[in-house]
Design a protein around this motif. Structure first.
Motif, short mmCIF file in Angstrom:
data_model
loop_
_atom_site.label_atom_id
_atom_site.label_comp_id
_atom_site.label_asym_id
_atom_site.label_seq_id
_atom_site.Cartn_x
_atom_site.Cartn_y
_atom_site.Cartn_z
N PRO A 26 0.82 -1.20 0.00
CA PRO A 26 0.00 0.00 0.00
C PRO A 26 0.87 1.27 0.00
N ASN A 27 0.47 2.22 -0.82
CA ASN A 27 1.24 3.45 -0.96
C ASN A 27 1.42 4.21 0.35
N VAL A 28 0.49 4.08 1.28
CA VAL A 28 0.63 4.78 2.55
C VAL A 28 1.91 4.35 3.28
N MET A 29 2.27 3.09 3.15
CA MET A 29 3.48 2.61 3.83
C MET A 29 4.73 3.27 3.25
N LEU A 30 4.71 3.52 1.96
CA LEU A 30 5.85 4.15 1.29
C LEU A 30 5.83 5.66 1.50
N MET A 158 -6.81 12.80 10.75
CA MET A 158 -5.38 13.03 10.56
C MET A 158 -4.88 12.29 9.32
N SER A 159 -5.26 11.05 9.18
CA SER A 159 -4.82 10.26 8.03
C SER A 159 -5.29 10.90 6.72
N ASN A 160 -6.54 11.35 6.68
CA ASN A 160 -7.07 12.01 5.49
C ASN A 160 -6.23 13.23 5.14
N HIS A 164 -3.91 13.92 1.82
CA HIS A 164 -4.02 15.13 0.99
C HIS A 164 -2.66 15.83 0.88
N LEU A 165 -2.00 15.98 2.01
CA LEU A 165 -0.69 16.64 2.05
C LEU A 165 0.31 15.96 1.13
N GLY A 166 0.33 14.64 1.18
CA GLY A 166 1.29 13.86 0.39
C GLY A 166 0.80 13.49 -1.00
N HIS A 167 -0.35 13.99 -1.41
CA HIS A 167 -0.92 13.67 -2.73
C HIS A 167 -0.95 12.15 -2.95
#
Length: 184
Positions: A26-30, A158-160, A164-167
């Motif tokens: 998952p991209n969130v991990m990266l 926070m996650s949302n 958004h911050l990290g696109h």
């Protein structure tokens, strides 16, 4: 985004484990990998909230994430947690129905009360008042379960915002997870 090979050992092992289960990382991990201490704290709190065995069901937890992420217009979390909701609920349509309009989704009255409270907390937390708790109590929610609703809502607010911050974009693989019944 950080490459899996560039993650500290513990985060790399976590990413590899998830990859072995899903077939992708998952991209969130990266995306969070460039700040390892924060990534560890993020994933630890995520797991404490989303993997608990008591309280809300795991599907109900994901319903909260999908509804509040839709209210916060976070495509990453809608898609990623929509996939998890499809799997945990066994319903290939429910996540899309909640994301499109949680008010008309085919959920129980109890779950509707839960989502109403969560979305209000996500969008207008300053307007939460004592009367907002009454429908939850009437549906049998305990104080601990109400805390869970609030904690999940707050964590994913926070996650949302980080998404958004990290696109962050959801991995394409998330879009198809849980859409077809599993062969037994």
């Amino acid at each position: 985004m950080t490459a899996v090979s560039d993650l500290p050992d513990d985060l790399r092992q976590r990413a590899e484990f998830v990859h072995s289960k899903l077939g992708f990382t998952p991209n969130v991990m990266l995306a969070l990998g460039h700040r390892p201490d924060e990534a560890r704290a993020f994933f630890a709190y995520h797991d404490a909230l989303m993997e608990a065995e008591e309280g809300l069901s795991k599907a109900e937890r994901e319903m909260i994430v999908v509804a509040t992420s839709a209210a916060n217009q976070c495509p990453y979390c809608i898609v990623a947690h929509g996939a998890i909701l499809r799997i945990r609920s066994g319903d290939p349509l429910l996540a899309d129905q909640i994301a499109a309009n949680w008010r008309t989704a085919p959920v129980s009255e109890r779950q509707l009360a839960m989502l109403r409270f969560a979305v209000k907390l996500a969008r207008t937390p300053e307007e939460i008042e004592e009367a907002d708790y009454q429908p939850l109590y009437q549906e049998g929610f305990t104080d601990d379960e109400i805390w869970e609703i609030g904690a999940i809502t707050a964590f994913f607010a926070m996650s949302n915002r980080l998404a958004h911050l990290g696109h962050m974009m959801a991995n394409p693989e998330f879009h198809m997870l849980g859409r077809m019944p599993r062969k037994r």
